[in-house]
Design a protein around this motif. Sequence first.
Motif, PDB file in Angstrom:
ATOM      1  N   ILE A  89       0.825  -1.205   0.000  1.00 46.88           N
ATOM      2  CA  ILE A  89       0.000   0.000   0.000  1.00 46.88           C
ATOM      3  C   ILE A  89       0.863   1.260   0.000  1.00 46.88           C
ATOM      4  CG2 ILE A  89      -1.694   1.322   1.329  1.00 46.88           C
ATOM      5  CD1 ILE A  89      -2.914  -1.381   2.163  1.00 46.88           C
ATOM      6  N   ASP A  90       1.927   1.284   0.796  1.00 47.32           N
ATOM      7  CA  ASP A  90       2.794   2.467   0.841  1.00 47.32           C
ATOM      8  C   ASP A  90       3.453   2.740  -0.508  1.00 47.32           C
ATOM      9  OD1 ASP A  90       2.200   2.964   3.517  1.00 47.32           O
ATOM     10  OD2 ASP A  90       3.795   1.623   4.219  1.00 47.32           O
ATOM     11  N   THR A  91       3.851   1.689  -1.220  1.00 44.08           N
ATOM     12  CA  THR A  91       4.455   1.847  -2.543  1.00 44.08           C
ATOM     13  C   THR A  91       3.437   2.412  -3.530  1.00 44.08           C
ATOM     14  OG1 THR A  91       5.908  -0.035  -2.103  1.00 44.08           O
ATOM     15  CG2 THR A  91       5.687   0.640  -4.389  1.00 44.08           C
ATOM     16  N   LEU A  92       2.190   1.966  -3.439  1.00 46.03           N
ATOM     17  CA  LEU A  92       1.135   2.488  -4.316  1.00 46.03           C
ATOM     18  C   LEU A  92       0.897   3.976  -4.047  1.00 46.03           C
ATOM     19  CD1 LEU A  92      -1.444  -0.439  -4.189  1.00 46.03           C
ATOM     20  CD2 LEU A  92       0.199   0.068  -6.005  1.00 46.03           C
ATOM     21  N   ILE A  93       0.914   4.365  -2.784  1.00 43.08           N
ATOM     22  CA  ILE A  93       0.718   5.775  -2.424  1.00 43.08           C
ATOM     23  C   ILE A  93       1.895   6.608  -2.937  1.00 43.08           C
ATOM     24  CG2 ILE A  93       0.593   7.400  -0.492  1.00 43.08           C
ATOM     25  CD1 ILE A  93      -0.978   5.188   1.042  1.00 43.08           C
ATOM     26  N   GLU A  94       3.121   6.106  -2.762  1.00 44.50           N
ATOM     27  CA  GLU A  94       4.319   6.820  -3.227  1.00 44.50           C
ATOM     28  C   GLU A  94       4.297   7.047  -4.733  1.00 44.50           C
ATOM     29  OE1 GLU A  94       7.784   4.623  -1.985  1.00 44.50           O
ATOM     30  OE2 GLU A  94       7.221   4.774   0.126  1.00 44.50           O
ATOM     31  N   ASN A  95       3.757   6.107  -5.491  1.00 51.08           N
ATOM     32  CA  ASN A  95       3.717   6.203  -6.954  1.00 51.08           C
ATOM     33  C   ASN A  95       2.459   6.879  -7.487  1.00 51.08           C
ATOM     34  OD1 ASN A  95       6.174   4.796  -8.184  1.00 51.08           O
ATOM     35  ND2 ASN A  95       5.553   3.390  -6.566  1.00 51.08           N
ATOM     36  N   GLY A  96       1.629   7.402  -6.606  1.00 58.25           N
ATOM     37  CA  GLY A  96       0.443   8.138  -7.022  1.00 58.25           C
ATOM     38  C   GLY A  96      -0.707   7.278  -7.506  1.00 58.25           C
ATOM     39  N   LEU A  97      -0.664   5.979  -7.243  1.00 60.61           N
ATOM     40  CA  LEU A  97      -1.746   5.092  -7.673  1.00 60.61           C
ATOM     41  C   LEU A  97      -2.856   4.987  -6.637  1.00 60.61           C
ATOM     42  CD1 LEU A  97       0.379   2.235  -9.244  1.00 60.61           C
ATOM     43  CD2 LEU A  97      -1.068   3.876 -10.437  1.00 60.61           C
ATOM     44  N   LEU A  98      -2.587   5.452  -5.439  1.00 57.64           N
ATOM     45  CA  LEU A  98      -3.562   5.338  -4.352  1.00 57.64           C
ATOM     46  C   LEU A  98      -3.471   6.594  -3.501  1.00 57.64           C
ATOM     47  CD1 LEU A  98      -5.550   3.234  -3.140  1.00 57.64           C
ATOM     48  CD2 LEU A  98      -3.677   2.430  -1.731  1.00 57.64           C
ATOM     49  N   ASP A  99      -4.613   7.074  -3.040  1.00 59.30           N
ATOM     50  CA  ASP A  99      -4.669   8.242  -2.182  1.00 59.30           C
ATOM     51  C   ASP A  99      -4.568   7.790  -0.728  1.00 59.30           C
ATOM     52  OD1 ASP A  99      -5.044  10.980  -1.619  1.00 59.30           O
ATOM     53  OD2 ASP A  99      -7.171  10.622  -1.212  1.00 59.30           O
ATOM     54  N   LYS A 100      -3.877   8.560   0.097  1.00 55.73           N
ATOM     55  CA  LYS A 100      -3.713   8.192   1.510  1.00 55.73           C
ATOM     56  C   LYS A 100      -5.047   8.007   2.218  1.00 55.73           C
ATOM     57  CE  LYS A 100       0.761   9.957   2.867  1.00 55.73           C
ATOM     58  NZ  LYS A 100       1.487  10.856   3.749  1.00 55.73           N
ATOM     59  N   LYS A 134     -14.347   4.179   1.827  1.00 49.01           N
ATOM     60  CA  LYS A 134     -13.617   5.439   1.634  1.00 49.01           C
ATOM     61  C   LYS A 134     -13.287   5.663   0.162  1.00 49.01           C
ATOM     62  CE  LYS A 134     -11.468   5.869   6.163  1.00 49.01           C
ATOM     63  NZ  LYS A 134     -10.198   6.007   6.886  1.00 49.01           N
ATOM     64  N   THR A 135     -12.839   4.627  -0.514  1.00 48.01           N
ATOM     65  CA  THR A 135     -12.466   4.751  -1.921  1.00 48.01           C
ATOM     66  C   THR A 135     -13.683   5.075  -2.776  1.00 48.01           C
ATOM     67  OG1 THR A 135     -10.701   3.153  -1.556  1.00 48.01           O
ATOM     68  CG2 THR A 135     -11.309   3.588  -3.832  1.00 48.01           C
ATOM     69  N   GLN A 136     -14.778   4.394  -2.515  1.00 49.28           N
ATOM     70  CA  GLN A 136     -16.006   4.628  -3.276  1.00 49.28           C
ATOM     71  C   GLN A 136     -16.504   6.057  -3.042  1.00 49.28           C
ATOM     72  OE1 GLN A 136     -18.936   1.624  -2.505  1.00 49.28           O
ATOM     73  NE2 GLN A 136     -20.281   2.328  -4.125  1.00 49.28           N
ATOM     74  N   ASN A 137     -16.405   6.560  -1.824  1.00 46.81           N
ATOM     75  CA  ASN A 137     -16.819   7.934  -1.536  1.00 46.81           C
ATOM     76  C   ASN A 137     -15.961   8.950  -2.294  1.00 46.81           C
ATOM     77  OD1 ASN A 137     -18.958   7.281   0.137  1.00 46.81           O
ATOM     78  ND2 ASN A 137     -17.719   7.317   1.994  1.00 46.81           N
ATOM     79  N   VAL A 138     -14.650   8.683  -2.391  1.00 48.98           N
ATOM     80  CA  VAL A 138     -13.757   9.569  -3.149  1.00 48.98           C
ATOM     81  C   VAL A 138     -14.193   9.620  -4.604  1.00 48.98           C
ATOM     82  CG1 VAL A 138     -11.398   9.836  -4.014  1.00 48.98           C
ATOM     83  CG2 VAL A 138     -11.779   9.325  -1.604  1.00 48.98           C
ATOM     84  N   TYR A 139     -14.462   8.467  -5.188  1.00 47.84           N
ATOM     85  CA  TYR A 139     -14.874   8.434  -6.595  1.00 47.84           C
ATOM     86  C   TYR A 139     -16.230   9.088  -6.800  1.00 47.84           C
ATOM     87  CZ  TYR A 139     -10.903   5.820  -8.298  1.00 47.84           C
ATOM     88  OH  TYR A 139      -9.641   5.459  -8.665  1.00 47.84           O
TER      89      TYR A 139
END
Length: 170
Positions: free
Chosen positions: A132-143, A155-160
């Motif tokens: 998860i941390d690597t995905l956040i670092e590469n901009g593929l996932l929001d904190k 949380k992800t569905q609410n963001v979208y």
Amino acid sequence: MRIQYLLCVSLLLCGCTKLSDITDQKTKSANKAPVTTKKVNKTTVIDCKNDSSQQVTFEAKGDKIQKMTQVFVMDFSDLGITDDMNSEQIQSKINSSLDEKYNSIEGVHVSTQLKEEQVEVTVEMNFKTADIDTLIENGLLDKGEAQSDYVSLKKTQNVYKTEGFACMTQ
């Protein structure tokens, strides 16, 4: 003789009481509560789409996203592709840039497909194997989408949804 008669009668009486104990045990075991089965967490699939033909599909168990697939379209001009390039050169340029950035990340797979003057990009993230941390670092996932050890579906569905996506459960 009388002793033998008393002995036989006492043995018969003992045998009868033991037989009744056995039948009582059988009826008690037949009246036990039914066995309950444990509910298995089913995989939920949710599709989210917006007006600009972007699509995100989530596969989740409970609130934990197991896999997320994003499909979006990019114009050739956005990618620096000129009219003088042939389709093989275009595909090669796209694949090399995406491979360097995303396919080196464990649990992430990116593929592309040429469509007229656009490139359709599909990004698959397997959260069972990805860090998860690597995905956040590469901009593929929001904190904000990640819990401590998993990615939250809610949380992800609410963001979208706040970004204009309409989500439906399949």
